[in-house]
Write a protein that holds these residues in place. Structure first.
Motif, PDB file in Angstrom:
ATOM      1  N   ASN A  22     158.166  56.360  66.949  1.00  0.00           N
ATOM      2  CA  ASN A  22     157.288  56.133  65.906  1.00  0.00           C
ATOM      3  C   ASN A  22     156.155  55.257  66.296  1.00  0.00           C
ATOM      4  O   ASN A  22     155.173  55.589  65.623  1.00  0.00           O
ATOM      5  CB  ASN A  22     158.482  55.385  64.902  1.00  0.00           C
ATOM      6  CG  ASN A  22     159.338  56.235  63.955  1.00  0.00           C
ATOM      7  OD1 ASN A  22     159.380  57.576  64.475  1.00  0.00           O
ATOM      8  ND2 ASN A  22     160.041  55.703  63.046  1.00  0.00           N
ATOM      9  N   ALA A  66     154.825  59.228  66.057  1.00  0.00           N
ATOM     10  CA  ALA A  66     155.806  60.242  65.795  1.00  0.00           C
ATOM     11  C   ALA A  66     155.532  60.840  64.584  1.00  0.00           C
ATOM     12  O   ALA A  66     154.821  60.226  63.633  1.00  0.00           O
ATOM     13  CB  ALA A  66     157.120  59.968  65.813  1.00  0.00           C
ATOM     14  N   SER A  89     150.586  60.325  64.077  1.00  0.00           N
ATOM     15  CA  SER A  89     151.445  60.726  62.864  1.00  0.00           C
ATOM     16  C   SER A  89     150.700  61.492  61.897  1.00  0.00           C
ATOM     17  O   SER A  89     150.561  61.338  60.733  1.00  0.00           O
ATOM     18  CB  SER A  89     152.051  59.455  62.068  1.00  0.00           C
ATOM     19  OG  SER A  89     152.607  58.810  63.015  1.00  0.00           O
ATOM     20  N   LEU A 118     158.269  54.207  59.233  1.00  0.00           N
ATOM     21  CA  LEU A 118     157.737  55.427  59.248  1.00  0.00           C
ATOM     22  C   LEU A 118     158.858  56.376  59.233  1.00  0.00           C
ATOM     23  O   LEU A 118     159.991  56.361  60.107  1.00  0.00           O
ATOM     24  CB  LEU A 118     156.975  55.385  60.629  1.00  0.00           C
ATOM     25  CG  LEU A 118     156.270  57.119  60.790  1.00  0.00           C
ATOM     26  CD1 LEU A 118     155.569  57.490  59.805  1.00  0.00           C
ATOM     27  CD2 LEU A 118     155.920  57.136  62.229  1.00  0.00           C
ATOM     28  N   LYS A 119     158.965  57.132  58.265  1.00  0.00           N
ATOM     29  CA  LYS A 119     160.161  58.374  58.179  1.00  0.00           C
ATOM     30  C   LYS A 119     159.509  59.550  58.502  1.00  0.00           C
ATOM     31  O   LYS A 119     158.652  59.989  57.869  1.00  0.00           O
ATOM     32  CB  LYS A 119     160.483  58.352  56.406  1.00  0.00           C
ATOM     33  CG  LYS A 119     161.001  56.931  55.897  1.00  0.00           C
ATOM     34  CD  LYS A 119     162.186  56.414  56.580  1.00  0.00           C
ATOM     35  CE  LYS A 119     162.797  55.022  55.896  1.00  0.00           C
ATOM     36  NZ  LYS A 119     163.157  53.886  57.046  1.00  0.00           N
ATOM     37  N   THR A 120     160.085  59.955  59.518  1.00  0.00           N
ATOM     38  CA  THR A 120     159.532  61.206  60.113  1.00  0.00           C
ATOM     39  C   THR A 120     160.203  62.546  59.630  1.00  0.00           C
ATOM     40  O   THR A 120     159.833  63.774  59.972  1.00  0.00           O
ATOM     41  CB  THR A 120     159.530  61.233  61.683  1.00  0.00           C
ATOM     42  OG1 THR A 120     160.699  60.978  62.154  1.00  0.00           O
ATOM     43  CG2 THR A 120     158.707  60.101  62.251  1.00  0.00           C
ATOM     44  N   ALA A 137     158.821  49.889  63.411  1.00  0.00           N
ATOM     45  CA  ALA A 137     158.902  51.252  63.549  1.00  0.00           C
ATOM     46  C   ALA A 137     159.526  52.273  62.500  1.00  0.00           C
ATOM     47  O   ALA A 137     159.421  53.063  62.144  1.00  0.00           O
ATOM     48  CB  ALA A 137     159.380  51.685  64.895  1.00  0.00           C
ATOM     49  N   HIS A 138     160.647  51.420  61.891  1.00  0.00           N
ATOM     50  CA  HIS A 138     161.487  52.187  60.943  1.00  0.00           C
ATOM     51  C   HIS A 138     160.964  52.293  59.615  1.00  0.00           C
ATOM     52  O   HIS A 138     161.158  52.954  58.725  1.00  0.00           O
ATOM     53  CB  HIS A 138     162.788  51.081  60.696  1.00  0.00           C
ATOM     54  CG  HIS A 138     162.289  49.863  60.184  1.00  0.00           C
ATOM     55  ND1 HIS A 138     162.083  48.828  61.252  1.00  0.00           N
ATOM     56  CD2 HIS A 138     162.458  49.405  59.149  1.00  0.00           C
ATOM     57  CE1 HIS A 138     161.793  47.743  60.414  1.00  0.00           C
ATOM     58  NE2 HIS A 138     162.141  47.911  59.198  1.00  0.00           N
ATOM     59  N   TRP A 180     158.987  66.522  57.528  1.00  0.00           N
ATOM     60  CA  TRP A 180     157.794  66.105  58.023  1.00  0.00           C
ATOM     61  C   TRP A 180     156.978  67.539  57.901  1.00  0.00           C
ATOM     62  O   TRP A 180     157.613  68.522  58.368  1.00  0.00           O
ATOM     63  CB  TRP A 180     157.591  65.585  59.361  1.00  0.00           C
ATOM     64  CG  TRP A 180     156.089  64.940  59.586  1.00  0.00           C
ATOM     65  CD1 TRP A 180     155.034  65.700  60.085  1.00  0.00           C
ATOM     66  CD2 TRP A 180     155.483  63.690  59.598  1.00  0.00           C
ATOM     67  NE1 TRP A 180     153.963  64.859  60.424  1.00  0.00           N
ATOM     68  CE2 TRP A 180     154.323  63.563  59.923  1.00  0.00           C
ATOM     69  CE3 TRP A 180     156.374  62.574  58.917  1.00  0.00           C
ATOM     70  CZ2 TRP A 180     153.708  62.624  59.874  1.00  0.00           C
ATOM     71  CZ3 TRP A 180     155.381  61.339  59.140  1.00  0.00           C
ATOM     72  CH2 TRP A 180     154.287  61.422  59.454  1.00  0.00           C
TER      73      TRP A 180
END
Ligand SMILES: Nc1nc2c(c(=O)[nH]1)N[C@H]1C(S)=C(S)[C@@H](COP(=O)(O)O)O[C@H]1N2
Ligand SMILES: [Mo]
Length: 296
Positions: free
Chosen positions: A198, A202, A219, A78-80, A75-76, A83
């Protein structure tokens, strides 16, 4: 991941069932006189929500790996933040979705939806979100807009699943405009009263409960209104296996397996799959006169 006190207790969701039942009765009595809120209550799931632990650890999100447990583990990737979500194409006022207001914890509405994957598993998910229609209207779709196309973030440096050519990246999905504007079609920003993890897409993802899971793109970074039926990743990958419409339909088998039954995650016995995933009273009119074996 563990449940904690911040999660709305399951009992709160279960208590709403009485309320939901009232909606079902109203629907049977007067199908044409339904207001939108009644229709939503009727269409919401009466089933017990799937455990938070299951929803957030058994995922399909190929950008974060192709096995069910991979997205939670990775999950990490993905940097949200930051955004942004662009809305363009056939709209009078192109721009970006105001995420500051959308992602505020208290604005989204609760929706309990059954979700059905083409792989024949299903879940019941207490989402928070807002109808996609409420978002699209702000950008004023033009008279020529007929379809809506959605795109997931493309970033193979961090989303390592995009290094593998499983699909043509970015992941893309599409709806007809009337499907997109239907009150059941949700942009989800949370589940079980918590921000969207995520691995579940997310900071915001689509949820179309009467269609197979792959329509519910995660996403999202771009929403484009179009005049022609848009490209969709799974349809491009296997046109005989994954149709553009992808309505849950127990009578149309996937070429390699039956769609007549499903396994609800957390249950042992399979159950019969329902047409339109049980949302037929709310959505069947969208497909009146269409041969759903041809437009599968
Ligand atoms: N971007 C993106 N969206 C996606 C997918 C994906 O691989 N990438 N998988 C789809 C499929 S096949 C399903 S069944 C659902 C699963 O949603 P969930 O993991 O939150 O249950 O997400 C859909 N959205
Ligand atoms: Mo799926």
């Amino acid at each position: 991941m563990k449940n904690d006190e911040a999660i709305t207790p399951e009992s709160v969701y279960l208590n709403r069932r009485k309320f939901i039942k009232t909606g079902v009765t109203a629907l049977a009595a007067a199908p044409l006189a339904l207001s939108a809120p009644n229709l939503l209550h009727a269409a919401e799931s009466e089933d017990k929500p799937t455990d938070y632990e299951e929803i957030t650890s058994y995922c399909n999100f190929y950008e974060l790996g192709s096995r069910k447990k991979d997205p939670a583990k990775n999950a990490h990737w993905l940097k949200t933040e930051p955004w942004s979500v662009v809305v363009d194409g056939e709209v009078n006022k192109p721009g970006t979705v105001p995420l500051e207001t959308l992602l505020k914890p208290h604005t989204p509405q609760d929706r309990i939806y059954r979700m059905r994957c083409v792989e024949t598993w299903s879940m019941v998910i207490p989402w928070q979100g807002i109808p996609l229609a409420d978002i699209l209207k702000r950008f004023e779709p033009t008279e020529k807009a007929r379809y809506v196309s959605f795109e997931t973030l493309l970033d193979p440096d961090t989303l390592k699943g995009q290094e593998r050519p499983i699909l043509e990246w970015p992941y893309r999905e599409g709806l007809r405009l009337d499907e997109a504007m239907h009150p059941l079609t949700l942009i989800a920003t949370g589940l079980y009263g918590k921000p969207l993890p995520n691995q579940n897409g997310a900071p915001l993802r689509l949820v179309v409960p009467w269609k197979y899971g792959f329509k519910s793109i995660k996403s999202i970074v771009r929403i484009t209104l179009t005049t022609e039926q848009p490209y969709t990743s799974w349809n491009h990958h296997g046109p005989n296996e994954y149709g553009f419409y992808a309505n849950v339909n127990p009578d149309v088998d996937h070429p390699r397996w039956s769609q007549s039954k499903e396994r609800r995650i957390g249950e042992f016995f399979k159950r019969d799959t329902l047409m339109f995933n049980g949302y037929g009273e709310a959505v069947a009119h969208l497909y009146k006169g269409m041969d759903l074996k041809r437009y599968f």
